[in-house]
Design a protein around this motif. Structure first.
Motif, PDB file in Angstrom:
ATOM      1  N   UNK A  35     -12.334  13.791  24.225  1.00  0.00           N
ATOM      2  CA  UNK A  35     -13.704  13.316  24.084  1.00  0.00           C
ATOM      3  C   UNK A  35     -14.390  14.099  22.974  1.00  0.00           C
ATOM      4  N   UNK A  36     -15.399  13.478  22.400  1.00  0.00           N
ATOM      5  CA  UNK A  36     -16.314  14.221  21.534  1.00  0.00           C
ATOM      6  C   UNK A  36     -17.719  14.118  22.119  1.00  0.00           C
ATOM      7  N   UNK A  37     -18.485  15.190  21.921  1.00  0.00           N
ATOM      8  CA  UNK A  37     -19.848  15.222  22.459  1.00  0.00           C
ATOM      9  C   UNK A  37     -20.817  15.529  21.332  1.00  0.00           C
ATOM     10  N   UNK A  38     -21.744  14.635  21.118  1.00  0.00           N
ATOM     11  CA  UNK A  38     -22.774  14.781  20.095  1.00  0.00           C
ATOM     12  C   UNK A  38     -24.135  14.721  20.770  1.00  0.00           C
ATOM     13  N   UNK A  39     -25.122  15.402  20.209  1.00  0.00           N
ATOM     14  CA  UNK A  39     -26.458  15.411  20.819  1.00  0.00           C
ATOM     15  C   UNK A  39     -26.978  13.999  21.041  1.00  0.00           C
ATOM     16  N   UNK A  40     -27.467  13.751  22.253  1.00  0.00           N
ATOM     17  CA  UNK A  40     -28.043  12.444  22.562  1.00  0.00           C
ATOM     18  C   UNK A  40     -27.046  11.329  22.766  1.00  0.00           C
ATOM     19  N   UNK A  41     -25.751  11.631  22.643  1.00  0.00           N
ATOM     20  CA  UNK A  41     -24.735  10.563  22.727  1.00  0.00           C
ATOM     21  C   UNK A  41     -23.849  10.707  23.950  1.00  0.00           C
ATOM     22  N   UNK A  42     -23.958  11.793  24.641  1.00  0.00           N
ATOM     23  CA  UNK A  42     -23.048  11.991  25.765  1.00  0.00           C
ATOM     24  C   UNK A  42     -21.626  12.223  25.294  1.00  0.00           C
ATOM     25  N   UNK A  43     -20.687  12.061  26.198  1.00  0.00           N
ATOM     26  CA  UNK A  43     -19.265  12.216  25.878  1.00  0.00           C
ATOM     27  C   UNK A  43     -18.689  10.848  25.535  1.00  0.00           C
ATOM     28  N   UNK A  44     -17.999  10.776  24.418  1.00  0.00           N
ATOM     29  CA  UNK A  44     -17.382   9.512  24.016  1.00  0.00           C
ATOM     30  C   UNK A  44     -15.871   9.706  23.890  1.00  0.00           C
ATOM     31  N   UNK A  45     -15.137   8.784  24.454  1.00  0.00           N
ATOM     32  CA  UNK A  45     -13.686   8.888  24.513  1.00  0.00           C
ATOM     33  C   UNK A  45     -13.068   8.528  23.169  1.00  0.00           C
ATOM     34  N   UNK A  46     -12.208   9.414  22.674  1.00  0.00           N
ATOM     35  CA  UNK A  46     -11.537   9.172  21.393  1.00  0.00           C
ATOM     36  C   UNK A  46     -10.184   8.503  21.649  1.00  0.00           C
ATOM     37  N   UNK A  47      -9.337   9.183  22.386  1.00  0.00           N
ATOM     38  CA  UNK A  47      -8.018   8.672  22.770  1.00  0.00           C
ATOM     39  C   UNK A  47      -7.693   9.194  24.165  1.00  0.00           C
ATOM     40  N   UNK A  48      -6.803   8.495  24.833  1.00  0.00           N
ATOM     41  CA  UNK A  48      -6.295   8.983  26.090  1.00  0.00           C
ATOM     42  C   UNK A  48      -4.805   8.699  26.195  1.00  0.00           C
ATOM     43  N   UNK A  49      -4.196   9.377  27.166  1.00  0.00           N
ATOM     44  CA  UNK A  49      -2.770   9.203  27.414  1.00  0.00           C
ATOM     45  C   UNK A  49      -2.561   9.122  28.915  1.00  0.00           C
ATOM     46  N   UNK A  50      -2.078   7.991  29.373  1.00  0.00           N
ATOM     47  CA  UNK A  50      -1.896   7.792  30.814  1.00  0.00           C
ATOM     48  C   UNK A  50      -0.609   8.439  31.326  1.00  0.00           C
ATOM     49  N   UNK A  51       0.292   8.718  30.426  1.00  0.00           N
ATOM     50  CA  UNK A  51       1.547   9.368  30.825  1.00  0.00           C
ATOM     51  C   UNK A  51       2.238   9.872  29.568  1.00  0.00           C
ATOM     52  N   UNK A  52       3.220  10.710  29.781  1.00  0.00           N
ATOM     53  CA  UNK A  52       3.975  11.242  28.648  1.00  0.00           C
ATOM     54  C   UNK A  52       4.553  10.084  27.834  1.00  0.00           C
ATOM     55  N   UNK A  53       4.353  10.150  26.525  1.00  0.00           N
ATOM     56  CA  UNK A  53       4.907   9.129  25.655  1.00  0.00           C
ATOM     57  C   UNK A  53       4.018   7.946  25.394  1.00  0.00           C
ATOM     58  N   UNK A  54       2.863   7.870  26.042  1.00  0.00           N
ATOM     59  CA  UNK A  54       1.940   6.752  25.803  1.00  0.00           C
ATOM     60  C   UNK A  54       0.580   7.277  25.378  1.00  0.00           C
ATOM     61  N   UNK A  55      -0.035   6.573  24.447  1.00  0.00           N
ATOM     62  CA  UNK A  55      -1.403   6.895  24.046  1.00  0.00           C
ATOM     63  C   UNK A  55      -2.158   5.599  23.807  1.00  0.00           C
ATOM     64  N   UNK A  56      -3.477   5.649  24.021  1.00  0.00           N
ATOM     65  CA  UNK A  56      -4.315   4.467  23.813  1.00  0.00           C
ATOM     66  C   UNK A  56      -5.641   4.869  23.212  1.00  0.00           C
ATOM     67  N   UNK A  57      -6.208   3.945  22.447  1.00  0.00           N
ATOM     68  CA  UNK A  57      -7.503   4.204  21.816  1.00  0.00           C
ATOM     69  C   UNK A  57      -8.614   4.120  22.846  1.00  0.00           C
ATOM     70  N   UNK A  58      -9.616   4.963  22.602  1.00  0.00           N
ATOM     71  CA  UNK A  58     -10.824   4.908  23.406  1.00  0.00           C
ATOM     72  C   UNK A  58     -11.941   4.243  22.637  1.00  0.00           C
ATOM     73  N   UNK A  59     -13.129   4.759  22.818  1.00  0.00           N
ATOM     74  CA  UNK A  59     -14.330   4.151  22.237  1.00  0.00           C
ATOM     75  C   UNK A  59     -14.488   4.429  20.744  1.00  0.00           C
ATOM     76  N   UNK A  60     -14.079   5.628  20.289  1.00  0.00           N
ATOM     77  CA  UNK A  60     -14.300   6.053  18.900  1.00  0.00           C
ATOM     78  C   UNK A  60     -13.043   6.644  18.279  1.00  0.00           C
TER      79      UNK A  60
END
Lengths: 114, 109
Positions: A35-60
């Motif tokens: 996640x990244x956190x910027x003033x007034x924006x809260x936490x925004x998801x960049x990428x996540x990984x549900x398990x080893x070997x997999x990744x998915x895009x988040x919001x930014x």
């Protein structure tokens, strides 16, 4: 009893430089997040990984790449840093699949891009 | 577009006051709503709410969810200076968690 560990805690980059933020968790969690956190924006998801070997895009996801190296480690790479990427970055993990429970956060990495 | 809106954005109270923080949401595939407290560094978990009308309580903090009206409140009674923090609301959807901007609470002695 480390939990989620991020490095580095602080970094200053010049525009166009690259860097990698490292994250490791010792709780045997399946899912990991950046996640990244910027003033007034809260936490925004960049990428996540549900398990080893997999990744998915988040919001930014633009301007970032990730690698789930193994179950413990999830890194975030900025290939060509821009001032808009100045932020505080948090790595997090959860026991199960994304969207099913509490997140455990690292202490954050403050990145400044000049 | 999915959104999570917290209000107020900031709040200043004196020790002993009671505060109510609000979180409204519009998300698809809602699973649950979580509250976190963020002091200087990492957010720490407070509550997870999945059912309407059931209050969760921990000491002076309590929270409730209304799934019909799509909001949650976090109450803090008899506030203390140690309650000063940013309080984050997050909504779990399929595959991720969407956060609100947070409410910055300052408790003065």
């Amino acid at each position: 009893n480390a939990g989620v560990t991020q490095t580095p805690k602080f970094q200053v980059l010049k525009t166009g430089q690259s860097m990698t933020l490292q994250c490791a968790q010792d709780m045997n969690h399946n899912s990991m997040y950046w996640y990244r956190q910027d003033p007034g924006m809260g936490l925004r998801l960049i990428y996540y990984s549900a398990s080893e070997g997999t990744t998915d895009k988040g919001e930014v996801p633009n301007g970032y790449n990730v690698s789930r190296l193994n179950k413990r480690e999830f890194s975030l790479r900025l290939e060509s840093a821009a001032p808009s990427q100045t932020s505080v970055y948090f790595c997090a993990s959860s026991v199960d699949t994304p969207g099913t429970g509490e997140l455990f956060f690292g202490e954050g990495s403050r990145l400044t891009v000049l | 577009e999915d959104k999570v809106v917290q209000s107020p954005l900031s709040l200043v109270v004196h020790e002993g006051d009671t505060v109510t923080l609000n979180c409204s949401y519009e998300v698809t595939n809602f699973r649950s709503l979580l509250w976190y407290k963020q002091e200087k560094k990492a957010p720490t978990f407070l509550f997870m709410l999945t059912s309407s009308g059931i209050e969760k309580k921990s000491g002076r903090l309590s929270s409730i969810l209304d799934k019909k009206e799509l909001f949650s409140i976090l109450n803090i009674t008899a506030t203390q200076t140690g309650d000063s923090a940013i309080y984050l609301c997050a909504v779990e959807r399929n595959n991720d968690m969407r956060f609100g901007a947070g409410t910055r609470l300052t408790v003065k002695p």
